[in-house]
Design a protein around this motif. Structure first.
Motif, PDB file in Angstrom:
ATOM      1  N   UNK A  96      -5.085  11.818 -16.509  1.00  8.62           N
ATOM      2  CA  UNK A  96      -5.023  10.613 -17.338  1.00  8.62           C
ATOM      3  C   UNK A  96      -5.413   9.375 -16.537  1.00  8.62           C
ATOM      4  N   UNK A  97      -5.168   9.420 -15.228  1.00  9.99           N
ATOM      5  CA  UNK A  97      -5.540   8.311 -14.355  1.00  9.99           C
ATOM      6  C   UNK A  97      -6.817   8.607 -13.573  1.00  9.99           C
ATOM      7  N   UNK A  98      -7.679   9.426 -14.187  1.00 14.07           N
ATOM      8  CA  UNK A  98      -9.064   9.629 -13.739  1.00 14.07           C
ATOM      9  C   UNK A  98      -9.180  10.376 -12.418  1.00 14.07           C
ATOM     10  N   UNK A  99      -8.171  11.198 -12.068  1.00 14.82           N
ATOM     11  CA  UNK A  99      -8.283  12.081 -10.904  1.00 14.82           C
ATOM     12  C   UNK A  99      -8.700  13.468 -11.390  1.00 14.82           C
ATOM     13  N   UNK A 100      -9.942  13.872 -11.088  1.00 15.58           N
ATOM     14  CA  UNK A 100     -10.399  15.184 -11.527  1.00 15.58           C
ATOM     15  C   UNK A 100      -9.768  16.280 -10.659  1.00 15.58           C
ATOM     16  N   UNK A 101      -9.988  17.530 -11.041  1.00 19.06           N
ATOM     17  CA  UNK A 101      -9.332  18.648 -10.358  1.00 19.06           C
ATOM     18  C   UNK A 101      -9.689  18.713  -8.883  1.00 19.06           C
ATOM     19  N   UNK A 102     -10.962  18.438  -8.566  1.00 21.26           N
ATOM     20  CA  UNK A 102     -11.389  18.501  -7.167  1.00 21.26           C
ATOM     21  C   UNK A 102     -10.666  17.459  -6.317  1.00 21.26           C
ATOM     22  N   UNK A 103     -10.525  16.239  -6.863  1.00 24.40           N
ATOM     23  CA  UNK A 103      -9.868  15.157  -6.118  1.00 24.40           C
ATOM     24  C   UNK A 103      -8.376  15.427  -5.961  1.00 24.40           C
ATOM     25  N   UNK A 104      -7.764  16.059  -6.961  1.00 21.49           N
ATOM     26  CA  UNK A 104      -6.333  16.329  -6.893  1.00 21.49           C
ATOM     27  C   UNK A 104      -5.962  17.203  -5.699  1.00 21.49           C
ATOM     28  N   UNK A 105      -6.855  18.074  -5.296  1.00 14.89           N
ATOM     29  CA  UNK A 105      -6.560  18.988  -4.188  1.00 14.89           C
ATOM     30  C   UNK A 105      -7.198  18.530  -2.876  1.00 14.89           C
ATOM     31  N   UNK A 106      -7.619  17.252  -2.841  1.00 17.61           N
ATOM     32  CA  UNK A 106      -8.153  16.658  -1.616  1.00 17.61           C
ATOM     33  C   UNK A 106      -7.032  15.949  -0.856  1.00 17.61           C
ATOM     34  N   UNK A 132      -1.603  -6.028  -8.971  1.00 19.97           N
ATOM     35  CA  UNK A 132      -2.002  -4.629  -9.193  1.00 19.97           C
ATOM     36  C   UNK A 132      -3.506  -4.438  -9.316  1.00 19.97           C
ATOM     37  N   UNK A 133      -4.262  -5.497  -9.646  1.00 19.40           N
ATOM     38  CA  UNK A 133      -5.686  -5.316  -9.941  1.00 19.40           C
ATOM     39  C   UNK A 133      -6.572  -5.327  -8.709  1.00 19.40           C
ATOM     40  N   UNK A 134      -6.049  -5.773  -7.554  1.00 25.45           N
ATOM     41  CA  UNK A 134      -6.875  -5.791  -6.336  1.00 25.45           C
ATOM     42  C   UNK A 134      -7.382  -4.393  -6.014  1.00 25.45           C
ATOM     43  N   UNK A 135      -8.697  -4.272  -5.864  1.00 26.77           N
ATOM     44  CA  UNK A 135      -9.358  -3.015  -5.465  1.00 26.77           C
ATOM     45  C   UNK A 135      -9.312  -1.923  -6.529  1.00 26.77           C
ATOM     46  N   UNK A 136      -8.803  -2.228  -7.726  1.00 29.42           N
ATOM     47  CA  UNK A 136      -8.881  -1.245  -8.805  1.00 29.42           C
ATOM     48  C   UNK A 136     -10.223  -1.404  -9.524  1.00 29.42           C
ATOM     49  N   UNK A 167       0.810  -1.215   0.000  1.00 34.35           N
ATOM     50  CA  UNK A 167       0.000   0.000   0.000  1.00 34.35           C
ATOM     51  C   UNK A 167       0.840   1.260   0.000  1.00 34.35           C
ATOM     52  N   UNK A 168       0.139   2.384  -0.006  1.00 35.93           N
ATOM     53  CA  UNK A 168       0.753   3.700  -0.164  1.00 35.93           C
ATOM     54  C   UNK A 168       1.213   4.258   1.179  1.00 35.93           C
ATOM     55  N   UNK A 169       2.402   4.844   1.201  1.00 32.59           N
ATOM     56  CA  UNK A 169       2.918   5.517   2.402  1.00 32.59           C
ATOM     57  C   UNK A 169       2.828   7.029   2.180  1.00 32.59           C
ATOM     58  N   UNK A 170       2.109   7.731   3.027  1.00 30.85           N
ATOM     59  CA  UNK A 170       1.897   9.171   2.828  1.00 30.85           C
ATOM     60  C   UNK A 170       1.665   9.863   4.171  1.00 30.85           C
ATOM     61  N   UNK A 171       1.828  11.198   4.166  1.00 33.34           N
ATOM     62  CA  UNK A 171       1.521  11.994   5.347  1.00 33.34           C
ATOM     63  C   UNK A 171       0.011  12.191   5.445  1.00 33.34           C
ATOM     64  N   UNK A 172      -0.491  12.210   6.638  1.00 35.75           N
ATOM     65  CA  UNK A 172      -1.944  12.194   6.865  1.00 35.75           C
ATOM     66  C   UNK A 172      -2.666  13.344   6.170  1.00 35.75           C
ATOM     67  N   UNK A 173      -2.086  14.544   6.187  1.00 38.41           N
ATOM     68  CA  UNK A 173      -2.777  15.718   5.634  1.00 38.41           C
ATOM     69  C   UNK A 173      -2.287  16.082   4.229  1.00 38.41           C
ATOM     70  N   UNK A 174      -1.468  15.232   3.608  1.00 32.67           N
ATOM     71  CA  UNK A 174      -0.879  15.553   2.310  1.00 32.67           C
ATOM     72  C   UNK A 174      -1.922  15.467   1.198  1.00 32.67           C
ATOM     73  N   UNK A 175      -1.894  16.445   0.268  1.00 33.55           N
ATOM     74  CA  UNK A 175      -2.829  16.457  -0.847  1.00 33.55           C
ATOM     75  C   UNK A 175      -2.309  15.584  -1.995  1.00 33.55           C
ATOM     76  N   UNK A 176      -3.224  15.116  -2.813  1.00 33.46           N
ATOM     77  CA  UNK A 176      -2.876  14.231  -3.925  1.00 33.46           C
ATOM     78  C   UNK A 176      -1.863  14.890  -4.856  1.00 33.46           C
ATOM     79  N   UNK A 177      -2.120  16.109  -5.274  1.00 34.64           N
ATOM     80  CA  UNK A 177      -1.254  16.798  -6.231  1.00 34.64           C
ATOM     81  C   UNK A 177       0.145  17.027  -5.656  1.00 34.64           C
ATOM     82  N   UNK A 188      -5.105   3.401  -6.866  1.00 39.01           N
ATOM     83  CA  UNK A 188      -4.873   4.047  -8.155  1.00 39.01           C
ATOM     84  C   UNK A 188      -3.754   5.080  -8.042  1.00 39.01           C
ATOM     85  N   UNK A 189      -3.737   5.835  -6.936  1.00 34.93           N
ATOM     86  CA  UNK A 189      -2.684   6.831  -6.724  1.00 34.93           C
ATOM     87  C   UNK A 189      -1.332   6.144  -6.551  1.00 34.93           C
TER      88      UNK A 189
END
Length: 629
Positions: free
Chosen positions: A424-434, A465-469, A388-398, A446-447
């Motif tokens: 290209x990977x189906x992240x719209x503008x609103x989701x990118x800044x979430x 790679x296909x699990x949960x996609x 899985x993905x390793x990230x900071x709790x409050x970090x935005x997608x973009x 997906x990210x």
């Protein structure tokens, strides 16, 4: 019989509308698959039907005579229970009858035994325990004494799946079975068994899955959730794709017409008369409706990146006589292989066979016992793992993607921005800044996938790679990989995905043996079936990789020729046909004796004999089904 009716259902989270004014019905015997992009509200819709979420508006009516059973991604369990105890926590009359029967066996009260026997007969529960063990065995759970807290995540999910199937079998009233990605954490043999089980079961089913072969084999209706709407498609996955293409073509035609009208009306609006007559107000209202249609965004981003991959040298990757064991378990024995530029290799085998271990050895994450590995100097690995993905709790997608770089390099010196790559990977503008923490589980997967690809590797290694996609993302990924010029290794239980992408198979066949096979997954399965002489589940005869345009994927499967029984098998079938009625007669005689017996000692003897005969009948019936199939 109608099970569920929903009218004008709407659900939002903050400003994000998942679906709006959708209406649908589920009737007895329906087998429905739900297809949608992650974050579109699939799981939320299932929770509304379960009563775990409340819709913002609209009505859901569930028939009072049916039971709704959910197989979810999150499994609740008491860690100190063993597997058998967990299975028996079901609150259904047949299970309670079995519990009471076992309790009566350990008491000396004839009244308790008489009551327990009557309950067993009323609820037809004599074969339930045998069926429980058979289901667990098919899902590779053999130690029923193991504590739930000691099991792996995949094992817990398989036990929960077995419990769900037993619950559906144990309940004699009408049941709606809801399953959210049931094939995750199952190997191919388990998936094909479950596929066969559900396709033959007399059950009403609502299913979320990314496994397209599984979807086609089990379901006859597809619900597509897109742009806040729900579209119903009767037929196969290929039919759904055709219908979807027709709908989008019609929508684009409507938008083109609206654009022409919009340009004309815009000139009139700019000369807006100050005196607003009823007629002009009506025209103004019509203008805004036309504007809404004209500005509808139907652009579908196709992943056709002519990217500037780091050059691969002559030496790619070579493994020479690699050996690896864990304790006494031999995983890899004298394995040698030389990877070529542009080669797409699939690795298959049962869970625990050593597939992930081989990936770790290749990348230097794990030592091997003996052998030699030569890695080219120009190799840049891109690894998509199951951790899985390793990230900071409050970090935005973009921001997370921009940590790698502001731009992604294309050929001829061109670049695209991180934001464009995300789209290209189906992240719209609103989701990118979430914040990443707000994404659904599938969106995080997906990210993670994007994060690997954005680093521009020339040797990709994908572990499940296909699990949960979701299916839209899988289509994007498949199109990317088909055009990928570097080397690729995929470990996956997704048969459709493997058939479309790989041209070479490395198969873990046990005892450390890894077999090299040129061809796709279905061709390998067919070859193994011919070698073993066993009638394997239906295989897909042709590679679909070169037959599928990116816009329309055909999943029609060739009909497998039914193998004739051998003389020995024919005799076995005849013997079963003769012996089953005899056992049935013996079983009925014992039941009659039990109903009239008051001596506790004789009751115990009869009960033991009844269990023995029931178990033997169950085995013979299963074998009869195998021979018939």
């Amino acid at each position: 019989m109608n099970y569920v009716s929903a009218e004008n259902l709407t659900k939002s989270y903050g400003l994000k509308v998942l679906f709006q004014d959708i209406t649908f019905h589920v009737n007895e015997g329906d087998k429905i698959a739900i297809v949608a992009k992650n974050g579109s509200g699939k799981s939320t819709l299932l929770k509304i039907l379960m009563g775990k979420e409340i819709a913002d508006s609209g009505n859901v009516v569930i028939n009072k005579d049916i039971q709704v059973v959910l197989f979810d991604q999150e499994i609740d369990f008491e860690g100190n229970l063993n597997v058998e105890e967990f299975m028996m926590t079901l609150d259904s009359p047949p299970i309670l009858a079995v519990k009471n029967y076992h309790h009566a066996l350990h008491t000396e009260n004839p009244d308790d035994m008489e009551k327990a026997l009557a309950e067993m007969e009323i609820h037809k529960a004599w074969d339930l325990e045998n069926e429980m063990r058979q289901i667990l065995s098919q899902l590779k759970i053999t130690d029923l004494e193991a504590k739930m807290k000691t099991l792996s995540g995949g094992q817990i999910k398989r036990v929960a799946l077995a419990k769900l199937l037993l619950e559906t079998r144990a309940e004699h009233r009408h049941t709606l079975l809801i399953m959210d990605e049931p094939t995750n954490h199952l190997d191919v043999d388990m998936v094909e068994w479950l596929e066969n089980y559900l396709s033959k079961a007399m059950v009403t089913l609502l299913l979320v899955t990314h496994d397209r072969y599984f979807l086609d084999a089990v379901c006859d209706t597809i619900w597509e959730m897109e742009d806040r709407n729900l579209y119903v498609h009767n037929g196969s996955y290929a039919t759904y794709l055709e219908n979807k293409m027709i709908r989008e073509d019609n929508l684009n035609s409507t938008i083109d017409k609206a654009n022409n009208l919009y340009r004309k009306e815009l000139e009139w609006m700019r000369r807006q008369p100050k005196a607003r007559t009823t007629k002009s107000k009506s025209r103004i209202d019509s203008f805004y409706e036309t504007e809404k249609v004209a500005k509808t965004d139907t652009r579908k981003q196709n992943l056709e990146l002519d990217f500037e991959m780091k050059r691969l040298g002559k030496k790619i990757l070579e493994l020479k006589n690699i050996n690896k064991s864990f304790g006494e378990k031999l995983l890899i024995k004298d394995f040698s292989y030389q990877f070529q530029r542009g080669e797409k290799v699939g690795i298959i085998g049962k869970n625990g066979a050593g597939k992930s271990t081989l990936l770790n050895i290749i990348q230097g994450f794990e030592p091997y016992d003996k052998g030699e590995i030569e890695t080219g100097e120009t190799i840049k690995f891109g690894y998509f793992s199951q951790k899985g993905l390793q990230y900071k709790e409050d970090e935005r997608v973009i921001d997370f993607i921009k940590e790698i770089g502001e731009n992604f390099p294309l050929a001829n010196g061109r670049t695209i921005s991180a934001s464009q790559f995300l789209r290209l990977f189906l992240f719209d503008d609103q989701t990118q800044y979430s914040p990443i923490s707000k994404l659904s589980g599938g969106e995080k997967r997906r990210l993670h996938l994007m994060y690997v690809l954005y680093q521009n590797p020339n040797f990709l290694i994908f572990d499940e790679p296909t699990n949960d996609l979701d299916l839209p993302t899988l289509t994007v990924l498949e199109n990317f990989l088909l055009n990928f010029q570097g080397s690729l290794i995929i470990v996956s239980h997704d048969r459709y995905f493997m058939d479309r992408i790989v041209d070479h198979i490395l198969a873990f066949e046990g005892d450390g043996i890894i077999k090299d096979f040129v061809g796709n997954f279905s061709e390998y399965r067919e070859k193994k079936s011919q070698e073993s002489g066993k009638n394997q589940p239906e295989v897909r005869q042709e590679s679909i990789k070169n037959e599928i345009p990116s816009a329309s994927v055909s999943t029609e499967k060739p009909v497998a020729n039914k193998r004739k029984l051998s003389f020995k098998e024919q005799r076995e079938l005849e013997m079963i046909d003769k012996e089953l009625p005899v056992l049935e007669k013996e079983r009925n005689e014992i039941l009659e004796k039990l109903n009239n017996e008051t001596d506790y000692g004789k009751i115990s003897v009869y009960s033991a004999e009844l269990e023995r005969i029931s178990g033997k009948m169950e085995e013979m019936e299963m074998r009869w089904l195998e021979l018939q199939d």
